[in-house]
Design an enzyme around this catalytic site. Structure first.
Site, short mmCIF file in Angstrom:
data_model
loop_
_atom_site.label_atom_id
_atom_site.label_comp_id
_atom_site.label_asym_id
_atom_site.label_seq_id
_atom_site.Cartn_x
_atom_site.Cartn_y
_atom_site.Cartn_z
N GLN A 188 5.08 2.15 12.48
CA GLN A 188 5.92 3.33 12.28
C GLN A 188 7.13 2.85 11.49
OE1 GLN A 188 6.53 6.29 11.60
NE2 GLN A 188 5.74 7.11 13.52
N SER B 198 0.86 -1.19 0.00
CA SER B 198 0.00 0.00 0.00
C SER B 198 0.89 1.24 0.00
CB SER B 198 -0.93 -0.01 1.22
OG SER B 198 -0.21 -0.27 2.41
N PHE C 252 12.42 13.90 11.06
CA PHE C 252 11.27 12.99 11.25
C PHE C 252 11.61 11.95 12.32
CE2 PHE C 252 9.20 13.09 6.71
CZ PHE C 252 8.85 14.40 6.92
N GLU D 165 1.20 5.42 0.96
CA GLU D 165 0.64 6.55 1.71
C GLU D 165 0.93 7.87 0.97
OE1 GLU D 165 0.86 6.46 6.01
OE2 GLU D 165 1.72 8.47 5.95
N HIS E 260 3.86 -1.08 3.71
CA HIS E 260 3.17 0.19 3.48
C HIS E 260 4.28 1.22 3.24
CE1 HIS E 260 -0.10 3.14 4.14
NE2 HIS E 260 0.74 3.84 4.88
N ASP F 149 -0.88 13.46 16.14
CA ASP F 149 0.22 14.07 16.89
C ASP F 149 -0.32 15.21 17.73
OD1 ASP F 149 2.43 12.49 16.38
OD2 ASP F 149 2.57 13.28 14.35
P1 FAD Z 1 -2.39 5.68 20.45
O1 FAD Z 1 -2.44 4.25 20.07
O2 FAD Z 1 -3.60 6.30 21.09
O3 FAD Z 1 -1.14 5.86 21.43
C1 FAD Z 1 -0.63 7.15 21.72
C2 FAD Z 1 0.21 7.12 22.97
O4 FAD Z 1 -0.62 6.95 24.12
C3 FAD Z 1 1.22 5.97 23.04
O5 FAD Z 1 2.35 6.43 23.74
C4 FAD Z 1 0.48 4.89 23.85
O6 FAD Z 1 1.39 4.02 24.51
C5 FAD Z 1 -0.31 5.76 24.82
N1 FAD Z 1 -1.61 5.20 25.20
C6 FAD Z 1 -2.53 4.62 24.40
N2 FAD Z 1 -3.63 4.29 25.12
C7 FAD Z 1 -3.40 4.68 26.39
C8 FAD Z 1 -4.16 4.64 27.59
N3 FAD Z 1 -5.39 4.14 27.62
N4 FAD Z 1 -3.60 5.16 28.72
C9 FAD Z 1 -2.36 5.68 28.72
N5 FAD Z 1 -1.58 5.74 27.61
C10 FAD Z 1 -2.10 5.26 26.46
N6 FAD Z 1 -0.42 11.44 12.61
C11 FAD Z 1 -1.23 12.39 12.12
O7 FAD Z 1 -1.42 13.44 12.75
N7 FAD Z 1 -1.86 12.21 10.90
C12 FAD Z 1 -1.72 11.08 10.18
O8 FAD Z 1 -2.30 10.96 9.10
C13 FAD Z 1 -0.86 10.04 10.69
N8 FAD Z 1 -0.71 8.88 10.03
C14 FAD Z 1 0.04 7.86 10.60
C15 FAD Z 1 0.12 6.62 9.95
C16 FAD Z 1 0.84 5.58 10.50
C17 FAD Z 1 0.89 4.25 9.79
C18 FAD Z 1 1.55 5.78 11.72
C19 FAD Z 1 2.39 4.68 12.31
C20 FAD Z 1 1.48 7.01 12.38
C21 FAD Z 1 0.72 8.06 11.83
N9 FAD Z 1 0.58 9.28 12.46
C22 FAD Z 1 -0.22 10.27 11.94
C23 FAD Z 1 1.30 9.55 13.72
C24 FAD Z 1 0.44 9.22 14.96
O9 FAD Z 1 -0.72 9.99 14.97
C25 FAD Z 1 1.30 9.52 16.18
O10 FAD Z 1 2.34 8.59 16.28
C26 FAD Z 1 0.53 9.68 17.47
O11 FAD Z 1 1.39 10.32 18.40
C27 FAD Z 1 0.03 8.36 18.07
O12 FAD Z 1 -1.02 7.85 17.37
P2 FAD Z 1 -1.62 6.39 17.72
O13 FAD Z 1 -2.82 6.20 16.91
O14 FAD Z 1 -0.53 5.39 17.63
O15 FAD Z 1 -2.01 6.63 19.25
#
Ligand code: FAD
Length: 284
Positions: A173, A9, A213, A11, A263, A103
């Site tokens: 990531q 895929s 990055f 991005e 990806h 983020d």
């Molecule tokens: P989560 O899974 O919610 O985790 C975030 C943090 O919180 C982690 O440190 C986790 O350990 C912690 N955590 C999770 N649940 C809990 C809980 N219940 N209690 C306490 N701590 C917890 N960012 C963008 O802004 N736009 C994008 O389009 C984008 N695309 C991405 C695509 C991919 C494939 C990847 C890998 C990352 C992308 N990101 C994007 C970056 C991503 O949004 C960041 O890495 C963000 O900081 C974490 O997102 P997440 O969905 O992994 O968060």
């Protein structure tokens, strides 16, 4: 040539300038020729808005006939706005969503996202509650640990929560240390997590950008790679050749080691992905 058993895929991000908008159909067409399973379109990174993501998803599908998945984030969004957006995507025929926290603004680091959903797992639960199985849900995974996680265990627990909340697959990531990815797969197997964990791969084309990055997202650039990139930073062609060697070996290693797919973080550039594709001998 027969299709490769792994899935691929690409991005993209929503273009932010008129030139970027004009170039997008050509980029999507060139990448579509490689017959990816789907495109994904980021949201939020670099200040893009949801209309930008929506418009890009629609245009990519129209121009290539290939599925496109919007990224959807918790950050800065309310339950009502996410609900409206999900309805809009469903009406547009979207079948797959990359569900993320997003983020955080610097002021919110150390907490959950401000807004109605604090973590990606909460967004996933909401999508499943409101839309059942209408969408295939992809989530992020961090073989080298998310930079804001309390510990590797806590981060893996957070990943498990996303799987329990209904994730169908994960995209990692980017990483340059294949063992970190294999270790993550082993941890999943031990935890009886069986969803595919697709390897996220970032081509190496620019020293300054990669350093920036990687510092932000916690990807480890091995010392020898970093030193070579520093040395080659003023010779674009040589740096890109070196990056191609490093990343194609990484792709070969992860595919041979059982990665269900790759990806590619294309950053809206065709050439680096195309060169990798050729180097890997993938069917064109
Ligand atoms: P989560 O899974 O919610 O985790 C975030 C943090 O919180 C982690 O440190 C986790 O350990 C912690 N955590 C999770 N649940 C809990 C809980 N219940 N209690 C306490 N701590 C917890 N960012 C963008 O802004 N736009 C994008 O389009 C984008 N695309 C991405 C695509 C991919 C494939 C990847 C890998 C990352 C992308 N990101 C994007 C970056 C991503 O949004 C960041 O890495 C963000 O900081 C974490 O997102 P997440 O969905 O992994 O968060």
């Amino acid at each position: 040539m027969a299709a490769h058993p792994a899935q691929f895929s690409f991005e993209l991000f929503p273009p932010r300038t008129p030139e970027g908008v004009a170039k997008l159909p050509g980029i999507a067409a060139a990448l579509a020729a490689l017959k990816p399973k789907y495109f994904s379109v980021t949201y939020g990174a670099g200040g893009s808005d949801q209309d930008g993501t929506y418009d890009t998803v629609v245009k990519v599908v129209e121009s290539t006939g290939i599925e496109a998945a919007p990224h959807l984030t918790c950050v800065g969004s309310s339950r009502a706005r996410i609900a409206a957006l999900l309805d809009r995507y469903k009406a547009a025929g979207v079948k797959r969503i990359v569900a993320l926290r997003g983020d955080l603004p610097a002021t919110a680091i150390g907490t959950g996202a401000p807004g109605d959903f604090h973590y990606a797992s909460e967004l996933l639960s909401f999508i499943r509650q409101t839309h059942g199985d209408s969408f295939q849900l992809e989530v992020a995974a961090y073989p080298e640990m998310h930079p804001q996680a309390r510990s590797p265990e806590a981060d893996f627990e957070a990943f498990r929560r996303k799987v329990d909340a209904g994730a169908d697959a994960a995209i990692t990531q980017y990483f340059y240390v294949a063992d970190a990815y294999f270790d993550f797969l082993e941890r999943c197997a031990k935890a009886h997590i069986t969803i595919p964990v697709i390897a996220g791969i970032m081509p190496i084309t620019n020293h300054a950008q990669l350093t920036r990055f990687s510092a932000a997202c916690g990807a480890d650039i091995p010392r020898w790679v970093r030193l070579r990139l520093e040395q080659l930073q003023d010779d674009k062609a040589a740096l890109q050749d070196f990056g191609l060697d490093v990343v194609s070996r990484l792709c070969e290693t992860v595919l041979k080691g059982g990665a269900p797919g790759i990806h590619f973080y294309t950053l809206n550039q065709v050439e680096p992905t195309l060169r990798l594709w050729k180097q890997l001998g993938l069917p064109a």
